[in-house]
Design an enzyme around this catalytic site. Structure first.
Site: not given
Length: 181
Positions: A10, A42, A54, A133
């Site tokens: 994510t 998410k 989240g 990421s």
């Protein structure tokens, strides 16, 4: 696909602006070098409170933590900061919870926080924060947009994620945005 490989799941970005909060995430889940899901969700609104949640990291771990967070929000009458601190304390000290690998973004129209298993509860100075990421790419884009445009928080969050998706191979442009109020 080797399930022993690292799962990168994510990029999540939150923007608090003008009395609203927007939380955006991409939909990509990657195992190793393979994309295994394009439209994962998410981010979401808490069940009983005006709070957005989240996550980045392991989905099962994040869901377990989200359940704990919901109970802390109930216990502390929706007080985001207090619920986040209490969750972080139990996450860091509980033997079973310590093994969970995720980062949570928790926020309402007044603040947004990053909560980690190390006991961290971090509130950004400018109301903009990202994890995952492509988090640094999304964060840089969001801060530039916030500084130089009159876009709403939701517009900033979505556009910043689009920019992150152009750079980060673990982030796609299937973007979901949730807002409060």
């Amino acid at each position: 696909m080797n399930l022993g490989e690292s799962i990168r799941s994510t990029t999540v970005l939150a923007v608090v602006r003008d009395g609203t909060i927007a939380m955006a995430s991409d939909g990509q889940v990657t195992v190793g070098e393979a994309v295994i899901k394009q439209k994962a969700q998410k981010t979401r609104k808490a069940a009983k409170h005006d709070v957005l949640i989240g996550f980045a990291g392991g989905a099962a771990d994040a869901l377990a933590l989200t359940e704990r967070l919901e109970s802390k929000l109930d216990e502390y009458s929706g007080n985001v900061r207090r619920a986040a601190v209490e969750l972080a304390k139990s996450w860091r000290t509980d033997r079973a919870l310590r093994r969970l690998e995720a980062l949570l973004l928790i926020g309402n129209s007044e603040c947004v926080l990053v909560v980690s298993g190390n006991g961290d509860v971090i509130e950004p100075d400018d109301g903009i924060v990202a994890v995952g990421s492509g988090g640094n790419f999304a964060l840089a884009a969001a801060r530039a947009l916030a500084d130089h445009t009159q876009l709403s928080g939701a517009e900033i969050a979505e556009e910043a994620l689009r920019h992150a998706a152009r750079i980060c191979i673990y982030t796609n442009d299937n973007i979901g945005v949730v807002t409060l109020p």
